[in-house]
Write a protein that holds these residues in place. Structure first.
Motif, PDB file in Angstrom:
ATOM      1  N   ARG A  48      48.462  45.918  -2.227  1.00  0.00           N
ATOM      2  CA  ARG A  48      49.449  45.563  -3.248  1.00  0.00           C
ATOM      3  C   ARG A  48      49.454  46.560  -4.412  1.00  0.00           C
ATOM      4  O   ARG A  48      50.504  46.872  -4.961  1.00  0.00           O
ATOM      5  N   ASP A  49      48.272  47.034  -4.782  1.00  0.00           N
ATOM      6  CA  ASP A  49      48.206  47.987  -5.896  1.00  0.00           C
ATOM      7  C   ASP A  49      48.968  49.261  -5.560  1.00  0.00           C
ATOM      8  O   ASP A  49      49.726  49.790  -6.389  1.00  0.00           O
ATOM      9  N   ASN A  50      48.745  49.771  -4.347  1.00  0.00           N
ATOM     10  CA  ASN A  50      49.462  50.987  -3.949  1.00  0.00           C
ATOM     11  C   ASN A  50      50.968  50.736  -3.821  1.00  0.00           C
ATOM     12  O   ASN A  50      51.782  51.617  -4.127  1.00  0.00           O
ATOM     13  N   GLN A  51      51.310  49.522  -3.377  1.00  0.00           N
ATOM     14  CA  GLN A  51      52.732  49.181  -3.265  1.00  0.00           C
ATOM     15  C   GLN A  51      53.407  49.282  -4.631  1.00  0.00           C
ATOM     16  O   GLN A  51      54.483  49.872  -4.771  1.00  0.00           O
ATOM     17  N   ARG A  52      52.746  48.744  -5.643  1.00  0.00           N
ATOM     18  CA  ARG A  52      53.297  48.823  -7.004  1.00  0.00           C
ATOM     19  C   ARG A  52      53.229  50.254  -7.546  1.00  0.00           C
ATOM     20  O   ARG A  52      54.184  50.744  -8.162  1.00  0.00           O
ATOM     21  N   GLY A  53      52.089  50.916  -7.309  1.00  0.00           N
ATOM     22  CA  GLY A  53      51.906  52.258  -7.854  1.00  0.00           C
ATOM     23  C   GLY A  53      52.897  53.258  -7.305  1.00  0.00           C
ATOM     24  O   GLY A  53      53.443  54.105  -8.044  1.00  0.00           O
ATOM     25  N   ILE A  54      53.171  53.195  -6.016  1.00  0.00           N
ATOM     26  CA  ILE A  54      54.112  54.133  -5.391  1.00  0.00           C
ATOM     27  C   ILE A  54      55.531  53.880  -5.898  1.00  0.00           C
ATOM     28  O   ILE A  54      56.290  54.822  -6.161  1.00  0.00           O
ATOM     29  N   ALA A  55      55.898  52.592  -6.054  1.00  0.00           N
ATOM     30  CA  ALA A  55      57.225  52.295  -6.599  1.00  0.00           C
ATOM     31  C   ALA A  55      57.327  52.769  -8.041  1.00  0.00           C
ATOM     32  O   ALA A  55      58.345  53.355  -8.442  1.00  0.00           O
ATOM     33  N   ASP A  56      56.246  52.550  -8.816  1.00  0.00           N
ATOM     34  CA  ASP A  56      56.255  52.986 -10.220  1.00  0.00           C
ATOM     35  C   ASP A  56      56.331  54.510 -10.333  1.00  0.00           C
ATOM     36  O   ASP A  56      56.837  55.052 -11.334  1.00  0.00           O
ATOM     37  N   ALA A  57      55.813  55.203  -9.310  1.00  0.00           N
ATOM     38  CA  ALA A  57      55.856  56.669  -9.325  1.00  0.00           C
ATOM     39  C   ALA A  57      57.239  57.215  -8.975  1.00  0.00           C
ATOM     40  O   ALA A  57      57.437  58.430  -8.937  1.00  0.00           O
ATOM     41  N   GLY A  58      58.186  56.306  -8.677  1.00  0.00           N
ATOM     42  CA  GLY A  58      59.554  56.744  -8.420  1.00  0.00           C
ATOM     43  C   GLY A  58      59.864  57.064  -6.988  1.00  0.00           C
ATOM     44  O   GLY A  58      60.782  57.863  -6.711  1.00  0.00           O
ATOM     45  N   ALA A  59      59.153  56.438  -6.028  1.00  0.00           N
ATOM     46  CA  ALA A  59      59.355  56.796  -4.623  1.00  0.00           C
ATOM     47  C   ALA A  59      60.632  56.223  -4.029  1.00  0.00           C
ATOM     48  O   ALA A  59      61.175  56.786  -3.058  1.00  0.00           O
ATOM     49  N   ILE A  60      61.131  55.107  -4.576  1.00  0.00           N
ATOM     50  CA  ILE A  60      62.232  54.411  -3.906  1.00  0.00           C
ATOM     51  C   ILE A  60      63.520  55.235  -3.862  1.00  0.00           C
ATOM     52  O   ILE A  60      64.135  55.369  -2.782  1.00  0.00           O
ATOM     53  N   GLN A  78      61.545  57.007   9.258  1.00  0.00           N
ATOM     54  CA  GLN A  78      60.362  56.902   8.405  1.00  0.00           C
ATOM     55  C   GLN A  78      60.723  56.340   7.026  1.00  0.00           C
ATOM     56  O   GLN A  78      59.960  55.565   6.435  1.00  0.00           O
ATOM     57  N   ALA A  79      61.880  56.709   6.498  1.00  0.00           N
ATOM     58  CA  ALA A  79      62.313  56.181   5.201  1.00  0.00           C
ATOM     59  C   ALA A  79      62.534  54.669   5.276  1.00  0.00           C
ATOM     60  O   ALA A  79      62.161  53.917   4.358  1.00  0.00           O
ATOM     61  N   ALA A  80      63.147  54.182   6.379  1.00  0.00           N
ATOM     62  CA  ALA A  80      63.374  52.744   6.546  1.00  0.00           C
ATOM     63  C   ALA A  80      62.047  51.991   6.617  1.00  0.00           C
ATOM     64  O   ALA A  80      61.881  50.921   6.013  1.00  0.00           O
ATOM     65  N   VAL A  81      61.082  52.574   7.348  1.00  0.00           N
ATOM     66  CA  VAL A  81      59.764  51.926   7.451  1.00  0.00           C
ATOM     67  C   VAL A  81      59.104  51.853   6.081  1.00  0.00           C
ATOM     68  O   VAL A  81      58.534  50.823   5.688  1.00  0.00           O
ATOM     69  N   ALA A  82      59.147  52.947   5.331  1.00  0.00           N
ATOM     70  CA  ALA A  82      58.525  52.958   4.009  1.00  0.00           C
ATOM     71  C   ALA A  82      59.185  51.945   3.078  1.00  0.00           C
ATOM     72  O   ALA A  82      58.506  51.212   2.326  1.00  0.00           O
ATOM     73  N   LEU A  83      60.511  51.857   3.104  1.00  0.00           N
ATOM     74  CA  LEU A  83      61.218  50.880   2.265  1.00  0.00           C
ATOM     75  C   LEU A  83      60.883  49.447   2.681  1.00  0.00           C
ATOM     76  O   LEU A  83      60.784  48.546   1.830  1.00  0.00           O
ATOM     77  N   ALA A  84      60.700  49.234   3.985  1.00  0.00           N
ATOM     78  CA  ALA A  84      60.307  47.905   4.455  1.00  0.00           C
ATOM     79  C   ALA A  84      58.962  47.501   3.862  1.00  0.00           C
ATOM     80  O   ALA A  84      58.779  46.370   3.376  1.00  0.00           O
ATOM     81  N   HIS A  85      58.003  48.419   3.886  1.00  0.00           N
ATOM     82  CA  HIS A  85      56.678  48.110   3.337  1.00  0.00           C
ATOM     83  C   HIS A  85      56.715  47.946   1.812  1.00  0.00           C
ATOM     84  O   HIS A  85      56.023  47.088   1.254  1.00  0.00           O
ATOM     85  N   LEU A  86      57.487  48.793   1.144  1.00  0.00           N
ATOM     86  CA  LEU A  86      57.560  48.692  -0.309  1.00  0.00           C
ATOM     87  C   LEU A  86      58.206  47.374  -0.759  1.00  0.00           C
ATOM     88  O   LEU A  86      57.836  46.810  -1.794  1.00  0.00           O
ATOM     89  N   SER A  87      59.171  46.842  -0.007  1.00  0.00           N
ATOM     90  CA  SER A  87      59.921  45.647  -0.409  1.00  0.00           C
ATOM     91  C   SER A  87      59.270  44.350   0.030  1.00  0.00           C
ATOM     92  O   SER A  87      59.645  43.274  -0.458  1.00  0.00           O
ATOM     93  N   MET A  88      58.306  44.440   0.935  1.00  0.00           N
ATOM     94  CA  MET A  88      57.744  43.227   1.523  1.00  0.00           C
ATOM     95  C   MET A  88      57.065  42.353   0.459  1.00  0.00           C
ATOM     96  O   MET A  88      56.121  42.780  -0.202  1.00  0.00           O
ATOM     97  N   ASP A  89      57.596  41.122   0.278  1.00  0.00           N
ATOM     98  CA  ASP A  89      57.020  40.142  -0.656  1.00  0.00           C
ATOM     99  C   ASP A  89      56.874  40.702  -2.067  1.00  0.00           C
ATOM    100  O   ASP A  89      55.927  40.360  -2.787  1.00  0.00           O
TER     101      ASP A  89
END
Length: 711
Positions: A48-60, A78-89
């Motif tokens: 969860r920490d990395n999920q928040r950190g990567i989004a905060d770093a501007g990855a989306i 690969q972009a769809a997979v990454a967005l799926a993981h970033l958005s999950m819950d």
């Protein structure tokens, strides 16, 4: 790529490396972008920490850019997979991705001609974005996702079908608009066809879940699913030979189908669902399977007597009662209470069996303040259903101590649904049993029920409060009076307004009828509170339901008869007053005549004595003195206060004649006796006071004046 090395992942998980990876996605070569995207995806998994950190770093935003068709398919995937993981819950990431255009870009990847790997991962990403997010659900549907999803259900591989079926279920969950869109797009036939046992289990699971979400709360769609032939396959899945996850999903789908329409419940029962569901209650080692099996039983049995009997015959009651005591998982305990309550609805035979199985004491224990509010409401509901029109069970529940905790649940601090069920249970307990009616009243139920009448926390609470007060007051005059004294009549009359829901109007009218029956004081209070105009308005309003008109007419006729009776009573009181006055006048005249006759008799006797003196005495000096003395006394008597009094005899009574001096007066003759003023008759008789309806005899009617016998 650092996909398999935990140490390497730790090295790049810091803010610096993450920022470098995000920069690489934006500006690197295609190979750099692919490696950076995969690395970020690996960092997000389960963290969860990395999920928040990567989004905060501007990855989306750069990941959304990679979805462009200008990029190679592998980058899109690969972009769809990454967005799926970033958005999950993660609602924040879901919102951020939607804000930068992820949804239309992903929906575009569902189109025909796109590689399956891209289609599947795009569907997965859309599921992550829409899960538990109604706003994103609407955006995905608005972007046109439903038609290509239905197309892929018909033409895609089992892997694609699994993913798009899951997306469709996620979009339709608790969303009637999207349910209708999917139904209109033709989703039902391919989904039902995919339930076939020849398909992979994981695909069947997602298909069954999609059907459950489409059926939930929609009678039309449930009927279409049943007509397409889903029920027999789902019933087969309930077999103990099926995987637990399929058993659970089949039970869930059947519960949603049955919950919408009685005909579907009958079809499910006819397909043989009841016995295997009961078996799952006791033999499954999975609490979720037991839970969904119990829910399916509740929805299927509903209020259908023959299906209730099938569940009872299959042995459901002892199993469910065994779930009631403490120690059972909360969700199973809750569902057991629900199912028992539903089984008991309008079914005397099952009511007796549930009570005999020992359900009453643990249900009463669940009313305690230590239970969750939802459990308290369910327990009160079940007790009310058990007690319904069953005097022996009513007495058993009351004797087991249910009344005090139920009355306590009427507190204003209790949630409205708990108040509603507690009021209902108390009414069912007290119904037509005077002893229990009095015990409920003695426990303090009247005051909170009257408060509910004028406090719109829930329309159901007001309606039930009126019904319960009616049940408590039935044919017990002192309780009728106590309810009225507590202030129930004005809010009940207010509920007769034409703007009030029909069910509340009906119960308010019924309560007023019960309070007024054979209770004159309550009849007067109801009339004074303005009930007659409101009842008249309900009777003349074309929008009033037949049930409300019937009860309103009953109360109107009752009140009209009471008013007429009071008017007759008032006239009778006035006539009685006149008769009393007339009798008094007659009595007064008789007493005056008697007094006058007595006085005349005395005067006559005196005259006779004087005449006798004239005849028997000779004149002498001594006699002359006596005569002179007599004459002076007689003269004084004629002018005495007794003859001056306004209530004495009339002036035409002759005064004594002066005796001649030639006659002697015997010494024994007494002087006249004065008439005492205390014997005077009343000066006047008051006239009658007009007696109006709902007033007692006028206070001004005098009691007859007592006149002494010697007046």
């Amino acid at each position: 790529m650092l996909s398999g090395n935990a140490d390497n992942l730790k090295e790049v998980a810091g803010p610096g490396p993450i920022a470098a990876l995000v920069s690489m996605i934006s500006t690197g070569t295609a190979d750099d972008q692919e490696r950076a995207t995969q690395t970020l995806t690996n960092l997000i998994r389960g963290n969860r920490d990395n999920q928040r950190g990567i989004a905060d770093a501007g990855a989306i935003p750069p990941l959304v850019s990679l979805l462009s068709s200008r990029n190679p398919a592998i980058l899109q995937e690969q972009a769809a997979v990454a967005l799926a993981h970033l958005s999950m819950d993660n609602p924040n990431n879901q919102q951020q991705a939607a804000a930068v255009g992820a949804i239309p870009a992903l929906v575009e990847k569902l189109s025909t001609g796109i590689p399956e790997s891209v289609q599947g991962n795009a569907a997965w990403a859309l599921t992550s974005l829409a899960t538990s997010n109604p706003d994103n659900q609407r955006k995905v549907a608005a972007a046109g996702a439903i038609p290509p999803i239905v197309e892929l259900l018909c033409t895609g591989s089992s892997c694609i079908v699994k993913l798009v079926a899951r997306t469709l279920g996620c979009l339709a969950d608790d969303n009637p608009d999207i349910q209708r869109q999917a139904y209109a797009a033709g989703a039902i036939p391919p989904l039902v066809a995919l339930l076939s046992t020849g398909n992979p289990e994981n695909m069947q699971l997602q298909v069954a879940q999609a059907l459950a979400c489409l059926a939930k709360g929609s009678a039309e769609i449930s009927s279409a699913i049943a007509a397409a032939g889903a029920i027999p396959t789902l019933v087969v899945w309930l077999s103990t030979r099926t995987a637990a996850i399929l058993q659970m999903q089949a039970a869930q789908a059947l519960s949603y189908l049955a919950d919408s329409k009685a005909e579907i419940s009958s079809a499910i029962a006819s397909a043989g669902a009841i016995p295997p569901l009961v078996v799952l209650l006791s033999t499954s080692t999975s609490s979720p399977v037991q839970l969904y099996a119990a829910r399916a039983l509740r929805c299927i049995t509903g209020h259908i007597t023959d299906i209730q009997q099938k569940a009872t015959a299959a042995g459901a009651i002892p199993i469910l009662v065994a779930w009631l005591p403490p120690g059972t998982p909360d969700n199973l305990q809750d569902e057991a209470v629900r199912v028992l309550g539903y089984l008991a609805v309008d079914n005397p035979d099952i009511q007796v069996k549930i009570a005999a199985a020992g359900a009453i004491p643990p249900l009463i224990a669940l009313l305690s303040t230590g239970s969750e509010a939802s459990v308290q409401a369910l327990a009160a509901f079940a007790l009310g259903q058990l007690a319904h029109l069953m005097p022996d069970i009513q007495r058993e529940i009351a004797s087991a101590g249910a009344i005090p905790p139920l009355v306590a649940l009427l507190s204003t601090s209790t949630p409205a649904n708990v108040q509603l069920q507690a009021a209902m249970a108390l009414g069912q307990l007290a119904h037509l049993i005077p002893d229990i009616q009095r015990r409920v009243v003695a426990a303090g139920a009247i005051t909170p029920l009257v408060v509910f009448l004028s406090t719109r926390t829930s329309s159901g609470v007001q309606e039930q409060a009126a019904r319960t007060l009616s049940q408590l007051a039935h044919l017990i005059p002192d309780i009728q009076g106590r309810i009225a004294a507590a202030g129930a009549i004005p809010p009940l009359v207010a509920l007769l307004s034409t703007s009030t829901p029909a069910s509340e109007q009906e119960q308010a009218a019924m309560a007023l009828s019960t309070l007024a029956t054979d209770h004159f004081d309550n009849q007067r209070k109801i009339a004074t509170a303005g009930a007659m105009p409101r009842l008249s308005a309900l009777l003349s309003d074309s929008g009033t339901t037949k049930a409300v008109q019937q009860v309103s007419r009953q109360v109107y006729v009752l009140m009209e008869a009471a008013i007429k009776a009071e008017a007759i009573r008032a006239v009778a009181c006035e006539e009685l007053a006149k008769e009393l006055i007339k009798e008094e006048e007659i009595e007064k005249a008789a007493k005056e005549a008697k007094a006058k006759a007595k006085m005349e008799k005395k005067l006559r006797q005196r005259e006779e004595k004087k005449e006798k003196l004239h005849q028997t005495t000779a004149g002498s000096a001594s006699n002359a003195d006596a005569i002179a003395n007599y004459n002076s006394v007689a003269t004084a008597a004629s002018t005495s206060s007794a003859f001056q009094d306004s209530n004495a005899l009339s002036a035409n009574v002759p005064t004594p004649t002066v005796v001649s001096a030639s006659y002697a007066l015997p010494a024994s003759v007494l002087t006249p006796t004065a008439v005492s003023a205390s014997y005077a008759l009343p000066a006047s008789v008051p006239t009658s006071t007009t007696v109006s309806p709902f007033n007692a005899l006028p206070a001004s009617v005098p009691t007859p004046t007592a006149v002494p016998d010697n007046a």
